[in-house]
Design an enzyme around this catalytic site. Structure first.
Site, mmCIF file in Angstrom:
data_model
loop_
_atom_site.group_PDB
_atom_site.id
_atom_site.type_symbol
_atom_site.label_atom_id
_atom_site.label_comp_id
_atom_site.label_asym_id
_atom_site.label_seq_id
_atom_site.Cartn_x
_atom_site.Cartn_y
_atom_site.Cartn_z
ATOM 1 N N GLU A 266 107.087 -78.713 -15.374
ATOM 2 C CA GLU A 266 106.190 -79.426 -16.302
ATOM 3 C C GLU A 266 107.099 -80.257 -17.206
ATOM 4 O OE1 GLU A 266 102.918 -79.321 -16.288
ATOM 5 O OE2 GLU A 266 102.435 -77.543 -15.118
ATOM 6 N N CYS A 300 103.855 -83.721 -24.882
ATOM 7 C CA CYS A 300 104.189 -84.295 -23.569
ATOM 8 C C CYS A 300 103.135 -85.332 -23.188
ATOM 9 C CB CYS A 300 104.293 -83.204 -22.521
ATOM 10 S SG CYS A 300 102.882 -82.106 -22.496
HETATM 11 P P1 NAD Z 1 114.406 -79.619 -23.276
HETATM 12 O O1 NAD Z 1 114.419 -80.085 -21.875
HETATM 13 O O2 NAD Z 1 115.520 -80.020 -24.168
HETATM 14 O O3 NAD Z 1 114.374 -78.012 -23.312
HETATM 15 C C1 NAD Z 1 113.322 -77.276 -22.718
HETATM 16 C C2 NAD Z 1 113.794 -75.886 -22.370
HETATM 17 O O4 NAD Z 1 114.684 -75.958 -21.257
HETATM 18 C C3 NAD Z 1 114.565 -75.170 -23.482
HETATM 19 O O5 NAD Z 1 114.148 -73.816 -23.503
HETATM 20 C C4 NAD Z 1 116.001 -75.302 -23.031
HETATM 21 O O6 NAD Z 1 116.843 -74.282 -23.522
HETATM 22 C C5 NAD Z 1 115.856 -75.201 -21.525
HETATM 23 N N1 NAD Z 1 116.921 -75.816 -20.717
HETATM 24 C C6 NAD Z 1 117.535 -77.004 -20.923
HETATM 25 N N2 NAD Z 1 118.402 -77.266 -19.911
HETATM 26 C C7 NAD Z 1 118.333 -76.221 -19.060
HETATM 27 C C8 NAD Z 1 118.987 -75.896 -17.827
HETATM 28 N N3 NAD Z 1 119.882 -76.695 -17.297
HETATM 29 N N4 NAD Z 1 118.658 -74.736 -17.214
HETATM 30 C C9 NAD Z 1 117.723 -73.914 -17.749
HETATM 31 N N5 NAD Z 1 117.098 -74.149 -18.916
HETATM 32 C C10 NAD Z 1 117.391 -75.292 -19.567
HETATM 33 O O7 NAD Z 1 113.004 -80.080 -23.908
HETATM 34 P P2 NAD Z 1 112.495 -80.034 -25.415
HETATM 35 O O8 NAD Z 1 113.217 -81.048 -26.228
HETATM 36 O O9 NAD Z 1 112.434 -78.620 -25.909
HETATM 37 O O10 NAD Z 1 110.971 -80.490 -25.222
HETATM 38 C C11 NAD Z 1 110.544 -81.808 -25.140
HETATM 39 C C12 NAD Z 1 110.366 -82.236 -23.693
HETATM 40 O O11 NAD Z 1 109.505 -81.342 -23.004
HETATM 41 C C13 NAD Z 1 109.704 -83.600 -23.567
HETATM 42 O O12 NAD Z 1 110.321 -84.311 -22.523
HETATM 43 C C14 NAD Z 1 108.267 -83.264 -23.212
HETATM 44 O O13 NAD Z 1 107.563 -84.296 -22.552
HETATM 45 C C15 NAD Z 1 108.462 -82.072 -22.347
HETATM 46 N N6 NAD Z 1 107.262 -81.244 -22.285
HETATM 47 C C16 NAD Z 1 106.544 -81.271 -21.130
HETATM 48 C C17 NAD Z 1 105.368 -80.534 -21.039
HETATM 49 C C18 NAD Z 1 104.531 -80.558 -19.795
HETATM 50 O O14 NAD Z 1 103.676 -79.701 -19.668
HETATM 51 N N7 NAD Z 1 104.710 -81.501 -18.886
HETATM 52 C C19 NAD Z 1 104.953 -79.743 -22.125
HETATM 53 C C20 NAD Z 1 105.723 -79.737 -23.278
HETATM 54 C C21 NAD Z 1 106.888 -80.492 -23.341
#
Ligand code: NAD
Length: 512
Positions: A266, A300
């Site tokens: 997601e 998102c």
């Molecule tokens: P992010 O990608 O920085 O982090 C999200 C999560 O992923 C965190 O828990 C982080 O620790 C983990 N993570 C990061 N790299 C990783 C890796 N290599 N392996 C495993 N885990 C890892 O995102 P953010 O800044 O917290 O959130 C904002 C983003 O999330 C935006 O791009 C938004 O559009 C997206 N988002 C999408 C949805 C959806 O349902 N499509 C919902 C909410 C947020």
């Protein structure tokens, strides 16, 4: 707009601790550790959490794998009883958990409470689902045979979540996983660990009332990316449900696929709206304002691009610019302001960089400046920005996780659909029209290419009843309602021969 934050007796750390106490979170879980937690509301530190390391991740997955062996044997309606109790506990904790969401993610009180309501809604949905995990019975070509499909629990579900929906995403996954017979190991965002501890404490109360659930059915892992990586790499995690940026998904997706695990991705969105000549402009204005400025542009599904037909551009865009200039911006804990803070300095810097890039690409920027009189210097509040763009170029093609709406003119319907779809992400979309042909064309196979396509409502604010998720660089995953539960189970096709013969399919003969 000075408020209690400027009152020397107010401490957000103390406020946070009082909420955590009421929610029943053990102070040992959020004091004396290495992961510093900050509130975007004031930019101040609220807690310091002990972190998990790779060995602790492995141990947690081991406990979950053990729990799976027992939980998969529990009848699904009985598993649903646990989720029913979780829904009750969430109802009792709604006010406090909603406030903690506001403290940790900076959401307005209404949006903080709305996120908890979403958790309650998905619990109700999952309880009903626990009696509806149906398979099909399929006509067979062989006489004296019966063919059917059976849905079985899948295994350990690893949940990785983003900061902006710190608790709802966990509940979408957990409510379904639990009724489907799967334990959950959750790695929340390192920016929002406290709401995760609170959610687990609430579930612990439901587990205590439930009585005989196995240990390790639901666990929380605190830490950053490395902790997420350890979860992703563990072959005992059957399903990784990862919510976050497309950058994160590019790392997680291939790793899970390489070990033939299952993933629900997601990821980011670059969601657009189209305002057509027949649109109800008053309605469109309100929908666009909420979709683009709500949650300070940190959903998102936030509306990030807007295509406006030439014939109505001068009727709606000046009104939007006025709304951007006057929208209330303020502390979500002490005011009813509609726009709260950005999550941190990096988010503000990314917003400013995008606005500079937009100017360089010929854009005219309205708003976007830092607002400093609502909170101490360590917090980052910004006026949402509306940017009139000559074209869909530069920063318009990417998701910047901040309240920026790029507005472009269009004159031809077929061309605007092309432009709408000409970005990497494919999450949410909407059209404002009273023209049946346009509405249906937008929803058709050659219309919007997104996982969510709406008519006369904005891009954000989905209900739990539908399957949630998007295509292309949004990752293709589906969560929440409809038949998203199938992602959490494995399907077996069963054929039973109750005849005395052994006819082979496709008329194959193999007589020995
Ligand atoms: P992010 O990608 O920085 O982090 C999200 C999560 O992923 C965190 O828990 C982080 O620790 C983990 N993570 C990061 N790299 C990783 C890796 N290599 N392996 C495993 N885990 C890892 O995102 P953010 O800044 O917290 O959130 C904002 C983003 O999330 C935006 O791009 C938004 O559009 C997206 N988002 C999408 C949805 C959806 O349902 N499509 C919902 C909410 C947020």
């Amino acid at each position: 707009m000075k408020d209690e934050l400027h009152d020397m007796t107010y401490s957000i750390a103390r406020d946070t601790q009082e909420v955590l106490d009421r929610l029943g979170v053990d102070p040992a879980l959020y004091t004396g550790g290495t992961l510093k937690s900050f509130s975007p509301v004031t930019g101040e530190q609220t807690a310091a959490l002990p972190e998990h390391d790779a060995a602790a991740v492995a141990a947690a997955v081991g406990r979950a794998a053990e729990a799976f062996r027992a939980w998969r044997e529990v009848p699904a309606p009985r598993r649903g009883e646990l989720v029913r109790l979780l829904g009750e506990e969430l109802r009792a904790a709604k006010t406090d958990l909603g406030r903690l969401v506001s403290i940790e993610a900076g959401k307005s009180p209404s949006e903080g409470l709305g996120e908890v309501q979403e958790m309650i809604d998905i619990c109700d949905f999952a309880v009903g689902l626990s009696r509806q995990l149906y398979g099909l019975t399929i006509a067979t070509e062989r006489p004296g045979h019966r063919m059917m499909e059976t849905w079985h629990p899948l295994g350990v579900v690893g949940v990785i979540s983003a900061f902006n929906f710190p608790v709802a995403v966990w509940s979408w996954n957990t409510a379904l996983a639990l009724v489907c017979g799967d334990p959950v190991v959750w790695k929340p965002s390192e920016k929002t660990p406290l709401t995760a501890l609170a959610s687990q404490a609430i579930l612990n109360r439901a587990l205590a009332r439930f009585g005989d659930a196995p240990e390790g059915l639901s666990q929380v892992l605190i830490g950053g990316r490395e902790v997420g990586e350890a979860l992703v790499d563990d072959p005992r995690v059957a399903l990784v449900s990862a919510t976050g940026s497309t950058r994160m998904g590019r790392q997680v997706g291939p790793k899970v696929a390489a070990r033939f695990g299952r993933s629900i991705l997601e990821l980011g969105g670059n969601n657009a709206g189209i305002v057509t000549p027949s649109a109800d402009l008053d309605m469109a204005l309100r929908a666009i304002a909420f979709g683009a400025m709500g949650t300070a542009g940190q959903r998102c599904t936030t509306m990030r691009r807007l295509f406006v037909h030439d014939s109505v551009y001068d009727q709606i865009v000046p009104r939007l610019i006025k709304a951007y200039a006057s929208v209330s911006i303020g502390n979500p804990l002490t005011t009813q302001a509609l726009v709260g803070p950005l999550v941190d300095r990096a988010a503000f810097d990314a917003m400013q960089a995008a606005l500079e890039a937009a100017k360089a690409a010929g854009g005219t920027v309205h708003g976007g400046e830092r607002v400093t009189d609502v909170a101490p210097d360590a917090a980052f509040y910004a006026r949402p920005a509306l940017v009139e763009m000559p074209d869909q170029t530069g920063p318009v093609l990417e998701e910047t996780f901040a309240p920026i709406l790029y507005v472009m003119r269009y004159s031809d319907f077929a061309q605007v659909i092309e432009q709408h779809n000409a970005v990497g992400a494919g999450l949410s979309s909407s059209i404002f029209t009273l023209d049946l042909r346009e509405a249906e064309a937008f929803l058709s196979a050659s219309g919007s290419d997104c996982g969510i396509a709406n008519v006369n409502i904005g891009t954000s604010g989905a209900e739990i009843g539908g399957a949630f998720g998007g295509e292309k660089e949004t990752g293709g995953g589906r969560e929440s309602g409809s038949d998203a539960w199938k992602g959490y189970m494995r399907r077996a096709t069963n054929t039973i021969n109750y005849s005395r013969a052994l006819p082979l399919a496709q008329g194959v003969v193999f007589d020995i």
